[in-house]
Each structure stands twice: as structure tokens, then as C-alpha cells.
Design a protein around this motif. Structure first.
Motif, PDB file in Angstrom:
ATOM      1  N   VAL A  44      40.569  31.561   8.212  1.00 34.28           N
ATOM      2  CA  VAL A  44      41.923  31.086   8.515  1.00 34.28           C
ATOM      3  C   VAL A  44      42.801  32.254   8.965  1.00 34.28           C
ATOM      4  N   THR A  45      42.712  33.376   8.253  1.00 40.75           N
ATOM      5  CA  THR A  45      43.519  34.545   8.605  1.00 40.75           C
ATOM      6  C   THR A  45      43.188  35.038  10.008  1.00 40.75           C
ATOM      7  N   ILE A  46      41.912  35.158  10.299  1.00 43.71           N
ATOM      8  CA  ILE A  46      41.485  35.639  11.613  1.00 43.71           C
ATOM      9  C   ILE A  46      41.878  34.645  12.710  1.00 43.71           C
ATOM     10  N   HIS A  47      41.729  33.366  12.424  1.00 42.83           N
ATOM     11  CA  HIS A  47      42.109  32.342  13.400  1.00 42.83           C
ATOM     12  C   HIS A  47      43.611  32.414  13.709  1.00 42.83           C
ATOM     13  N   GLU A  48      44.421  32.594  12.662  1.00 43.85           N
ATOM     14  CA  GLU A  48      45.868  32.694  12.874  1.00 43.85           C
ATOM     15  C   GLU A  48      46.216  33.914  13.721  1.00 43.85           C
ATOM     16  N   MET A  49      45.510  35.022  13.508  1.00 41.94           N
ATOM     17  CA  MET A  49      45.754  36.224  14.310  1.00 41.94           C
ATOM     18  C   MET A  49      45.382  35.979  15.777  1.00 41.94           C
ATOM     19  N   ALA A  50      44.301  35.262  15.996  1.00 42.40           N
ATOM     20  CA  ALA A  50      43.877  34.962  17.367  1.00 42.40           C
ATOM     21  C   ALA A  50      44.865  34.010  18.036  1.00 42.40           C
ATOM     22  N   TRP A  54      47.172  38.190  18.678  1.00 40.40           N
ATOM     23  CA  TRP A  54      46.832  39.514  18.178  1.00 40.40           C
ATOM     24  C   TRP A  54      45.394  39.907  18.508  1.00 40.40           C
ATOM     25  N   LEU A  55      44.530  38.922  18.715  1.00 43.76           N
ATOM     26  CA  LEU A  55      43.110  39.204  18.937  1.00 43.76           C
ATOM     27  C   LEU A  55      42.603  38.495  20.171  1.00 43.76           C
ATOM     28  N   GLY A  56      41.707  39.156  20.858  1.00 47.51           N
ATOM     29  CA  GLY A  56      40.989  38.521  21.942  1.00 47.51           C
ATOM     30  C   GLY A  56      39.666  37.998  21.435  1.00 47.51           C
ATOM     31  N   ALA A  57      38.996  37.223  22.237  1.00 46.06           N
ATOM     32  CA  ALA A  57      37.741  36.595  21.813  1.00 46.06           C
ATOM     33  C   ALA A  57      36.683  37.624  21.446  1.00 46.06           C
ATOM     34  N   LEU A  63      36.106  41.986  13.881  1.00 44.77           N
ATOM     35  CA  LEU A  63      37.153  42.006  12.868  1.00 44.77           C
ATOM     36  C   LEU A  63      36.707  41.277  11.611  1.00 44.77           C
ATOM     37  N   GLN A  64      36.065  40.125  11.766  1.00 45.43           N
ATOM     38  CA  GLN A  64      35.614  39.365  10.600  1.00 45.43           C
ATOM     39  C   GLN A  64      34.619  40.181   9.783  1.00 45.43           C
TER      40      GLN A  64
END
Length: 144
Positions: A44-50, A54-57, A63-64
Motif C-alpha cells: 500500500v505504501t509503495i503503491h501510494e508513492m507511485a 514519487w516512483l516510476g515503474a 524499492l519494495q
């Protein structure tokens, strides 16, 4: 009835730890301690950043993996601290169960409750851990 301390927050767990130690001593039972890492929360945290840009594919997977490795190291430090704190407690058999990784905390707690003679104390926070509702008497959820 054995006592199990589930730490789901690496920064605030002292009250839950002290409660679990006291209950295990009072009941003359062992205290089993684990640190729970929810893959669901990391996702969830990583998805929200994307989603917020904040993050590219390409960086999502790296990152995970990096966050998970960092969280495991932090969990090991927390468990060592619990071991040091509990070492001074009289009449306490301490079992450090290590790091447990699972999809969600509610699913993990359900699996623990399938063991009839166990009391579960959860150290959590409002920020890092969703509130668990409708818990049986054998579960104590301490938000710090």
C-alpha cells in the motif's frame, strides 16, 4: 495459557512488552515474541508513492525489496532489545520467534487464535497498523 507478544510497530512497543512480560510472569508461562511484517502494508505504501508520482515503474520492485530488507533489519534490532529488556525479568522463559512475514495482521492473529491455549498481545500504532475490531478476549491490542 502461553503468552505471545506480536510487535507490529518498530517504534512503540514498550507498554505492550511490559504487559506481556508481567502476564507471563504472573501466569508462570513462557513469553513468545515475534515481529510481524505485513506485506500488504508495504504494498500500500509503495503503491501510494507511485500514484503520487514519487516512483516510476522501473523503481517499484527495487524499492519494495529494499524496504523489506530494511524493515527486516529493524525488526531484528527490536527483537534484540526485547531480549535484553526481558533478560532482567525473574521467572520468565523467553522465546524469540523472530520475524514473521504475512499478508495481513488480522490473518496472522486468526492463525494464532486457532491455538486454543494462547493469549496474544499486539503492539501497534494508529499510523502503521490498522485498528483491529471485534477481537476475542484472548487478544489485547495496545496502541502506543
Amino acid at each position: 495459557m502461553s503468552i505471545k507478544l506480536v510487535i507490529a510497530n518498530p517504534y512503540a512497543y514498550d507498554r505492550a512488552m511490559e504487559k506481556a512480560i508481567a502476564e507471563a510472569q504472573h501466569a508462570s508461562e513462557s513469553l513468545q515474541v515475534v515481529f510481524f511484517i505485513s506485506s500488504e502494508s508495504l504494498e500500500v505504501t509503495i503503491h501510494e508513492m507511485a500514484e503520487t508520482g514519487w516512483l516510476g515503474a522501473a523503481s517499484l520492485h527495487n524499492l519494495q525489496a529494499s524496504m523489506l530488507a530494511g524493515y527486516r533489519a529493524l525488526a531484528d534490532d527490536v527483537l534484540k532489545r526485547v531480549e535484553r529488556k526481558a533478560a532482567v525479568a525473574d521467572n520468565l522463559e523467553l522465546i524469540i520467534g523472530g520475524v514473521v512475514e504475512g499478508q495481513s495482521l488480522p490473518e496472522y492473529i486468526e492463525s494464532l487464535l486457532s491455538q486454543e491455549s494462547i493469549k496474544v498481545i499486539i503492539a501497534a500504532s494508529n499510523v502503521l497498523t490498522p485498528k483491529l475490531d471485534n477481537l476475542p478476549d484472548r487478544v489485547e491490542y495496545i496502541i502506543e
